[in-house]
Design a protein around this motif. Structure first.
Motif, short mmCIF file in Angstrom:
data_model
loop_
_atom_site.label_atom_id
_atom_site.label_comp_id
_atom_site.label_asym_id
_atom_site.label_seq_id
_atom_site.Cartn_x
_atom_site.Cartn_y
_atom_site.Cartn_z
N UNK A 122 47.53 35.18 44.54
CA UNK A 122 47.92 34.85 45.90
C UNK A 122 49.21 34.07 45.90
N UNK A 123 50.21 34.55 46.64
CA UNK A 123 51.48 33.84 46.77
C UNK A 123 51.36 32.84 47.92
N UNK A 124 51.36 31.57 47.59
CA UNK A 124 51.28 30.54 48.62
C UNK A 124 52.64 30.27 49.24
N UNK A 125 53.71 30.54 48.50
CA UNK A 125 55.08 30.39 48.98
C UNK A 125 55.94 31.24 48.03
N UNK A 126 57.25 31.32 48.28
CA UNK A 126 58.09 32.11 47.37
C UNK A 126 58.03 31.68 45.92
N UNK A 162 52.22 30.03 43.27
CA UNK A 162 51.19 31.05 43.10
C UNK A 162 49.85 30.39 42.84
N UNK A 163 48.80 31.01 43.38
CA UNK A 163 47.43 30.56 43.11
C UNK A 163 46.71 31.61 42.28
N UNK A 164 46.11 31.17 41.20
CA UNK A 164 45.30 32.03 40.36
C UNK A 164 43.88 31.47 40.37
N UNK A 165 42.90 32.31 40.71
CA UNK A 165 41.51 31.88 40.78
C UNK A 165 40.70 32.67 39.76
N UNK A 166 39.89 31.97 39.00
CA UNK A 166 39.06 32.62 37.99
C UNK A 166 37.67 32.89 38.55
N UNK A 200 47.20 26.25 40.43
CA UNK A 200 48.30 26.34 41.38
C UNK A 200 49.58 26.09 40.59
N UNK A 201 50.39 27.15 40.49
CA UNK A 201 51.54 27.13 39.60
C UNK A 201 52.83 27.39 40.36
N UNK A 235 44.18 43.34 36.81
CA UNK A 235 43.34 42.16 36.58
C UNK A 235 43.45 41.23 37.77
N UNK A 236 42.31 40.86 38.32
CA UNK A 236 42.29 40.22 39.61
C UNK A 236 42.06 38.72 39.51
N UNK A 237 43.09 37.95 39.85
CA UNK A 237 42.99 36.50 39.93
C UNK A 237 43.28 36.03 41.35
N UNK A 238 43.11 36.93 42.33
CA UNK A 238 43.43 36.61 43.71
C UNK A 238 42.42 35.64 44.32
N UNK A 239 41.15 35.80 43.97
CA UNK A 239 40.11 34.95 44.55
C UNK A 239 38.82 35.15 43.78
N UNK A 240 37.97 34.12 43.79
CA UNK A 240 36.64 34.30 43.23
C UNK A 240 35.75 35.14 44.15
N UNK A 241 36.21 35.39 45.38
CA UNK A 241 35.47 36.29 46.28
C UNK A 241 35.56 37.75 45.84
N UNK A 242 36.48 38.07 44.93
CA UNK A 242 36.63 39.47 44.52
C UNK A 242 35.57 39.90 43.52
N UNK A 243 34.83 38.95 42.97
CA UNK A 243 33.79 39.29 41.99
C UNK A 243 32.60 39.95 42.66
N UNK A 244 31.80 40.59 41.85
CA UNK A 244 30.56 41.16 42.35
C UNK A 244 29.47 40.11 42.46
N UNK A 245 28.24 40.57 42.45
CA UNK A 245 27.08 39.70 42.62
C UNK A 245 26.36 39.55 41.28
N UNK A 246 25.94 38.35 40.98
CA UNK A 246 25.18 38.12 39.76
C UNK A 246 23.90 38.96 39.77
N UNK A 247 23.58 39.65 38.69
CA UNK A 247 22.42 40.55 38.67
C UNK A 247 21.11 39.87 39.09
#
Length: 348
Positions: free
Chosen positions: A309-313, A316-320, A290-291, A1-13
């Motif tokens: 995405x790990x911003x530091x040790x 963490x960043x989670x993007x929906x 950002x947690x 399950x991908x919360x790395x970035x909103x860039x990972x999504x596809x394209x709206x139909x």
């Protein structure tokens, strides 16, 4: 399950369909097509004033070339320390701006504070020609820590900037998410609050390889047009970019997509509220969280198959994304509860 970035999504139909429709027949290149002409009218209606819209390939191009249009090469551009232009664009603003310098200004949660901007500007008085000259301020909406500028905040910063003759740029990579959060009009969150030029994001919110620059101050248009051509950002088959942007804002699609990703982030935030071992470092006001998370818990999340995405040790960043499902959001909440509660149980 991908919360790395909103860039990972596809394209709206609907956007894919618009590209396919633009593929029928032939059209003039370099923006001389009907799609690009209609786009100018559509965005002018959307923003309730006459604007000039320039489709570009990336948000970095939108930011760097917007700033190059509003600052001389010796200019100082004020931004948040966390701003994407300052941390993640390889000094594209300085390159395309011929040497312009970014100056961080303090504030909370990735935002600039109007009073901090006033104090920073006071350090360079008019006539100090041995210094770089204040030229512009750039606001990231939503901020790079997921917080949103209120309308009053934008107005206050713009008033400080305009009092010193500075232009105001808004990095709106997540403009739709901020707009959905505030429930205001695009005009209220941009030119009516003092913004001269806007980097208008679409790719992160269901678009396909296309963002835009929206110009509210007409005298910036000609210089920007030359900068865009020089930077290779004037596409020969511009109609395919314009068709995307028109479909993006048609019938409120862009706001529905943003509302969906915002709601997913809010669902996760509510699910982990009060959980020991976790701390939100900024309010969840758009589609990012950002947690502060213990490093072992982050390791365990990755082993469970979660991408983030790990911003530091310990940050963490989670993007929906716009297409995050409730089950994905709930699975992340359950995993965070499981892995962050484990150390407490072991201590008992």
């Amino acid at each position: 399950m991908n919360f790395a970035s909103d860039n990972t999504a596809g394209v709206a139909p609907a956007i894919l369909n618009a590209i396919a429709q633009a593929n029928e027949g032939h059209a003039l290149g370099y923006g001389g097509d009907d799609w690009t002409a209609r786009l100018q009218d559509r965005f002018s209606e959307l923003f309730e004033t006459r604007v000039r819209v320039f489709p570009v390939a990336t948000g970095t191009a939108a930011n760097a070339l917007s700033l190059a249009a509003i600052s001389p090469s010796w200019g100082l551009v004020y931004c948040s320390e966390a701003a994407h232009i300052n941390t993640a664009e390889a000094n594209a603003a300085g390159f395309f701006g011929g040497g312009l310098k970014l100056v961080p200004v303090t504030g909370n949660h990735g935002r600039i504070a109007a009073e901090a901007l006033r104090e920073t500007l006071a350090a360079i008085q008019p006539g100090q020609l041995h210094r770089g000259q204040p030229a512009a301020v750039s606001l990231t909406q939503a901020s790079d820590l997921g917080a949103v500028y209120r309308i009053a905040d934008i107005r206050a910063i713009s008033e400080v900037a305009k009092a010193r003759g500075l232009r105001v740029h808004m990095d709106g990579a997540r403009f739709a998410n901020a707009l959905a959060r505030l429930g205001c009009s695009p005009a209220e969150m941009s030119w009516r609050a003092g913004v001269d030029i806007l980097s208008f994001g679409a790719t992160k919110n269901g678009g396909a390889l296309c963002d835009a620059i929206v110009v509210f101050t007409p005298e910036l248009t000609d210089g920007l047009a030359v900068q865009l051509r020089r930077a290779g950002q004037v596409w020969s088959k511009m109609r395919f970019a314009s068709a995307q942007l028109a479909a993006y804002v048609a019938d409120g699609l862009w706001l529905r997509l943003a509302q969906a990703s915002n709601a997913a982030a809010a669902r996760i935030a509510a699910g982990i509220a009060g959980l020991p071992g976790l701390r939100l470092v900024a309010p969840v006001e758009a589609n990012e969280l950002f947690l502060e998370v213990p490093s072992p818990a982050m390791d365990a999340l990755e082993q469970d198959g979660f991408q983030f995405y790990r911003r530091s040790p310990t940050l963490a960043r989670f993007v929906c994304r716009f297409d995050v499902t409730e089950s994905e959001a709930d699975a992340l909440v359950a995993a965070l509860k499981r892995h962050c509660a484990a150390p407490a149980r072991a201590a008992e």
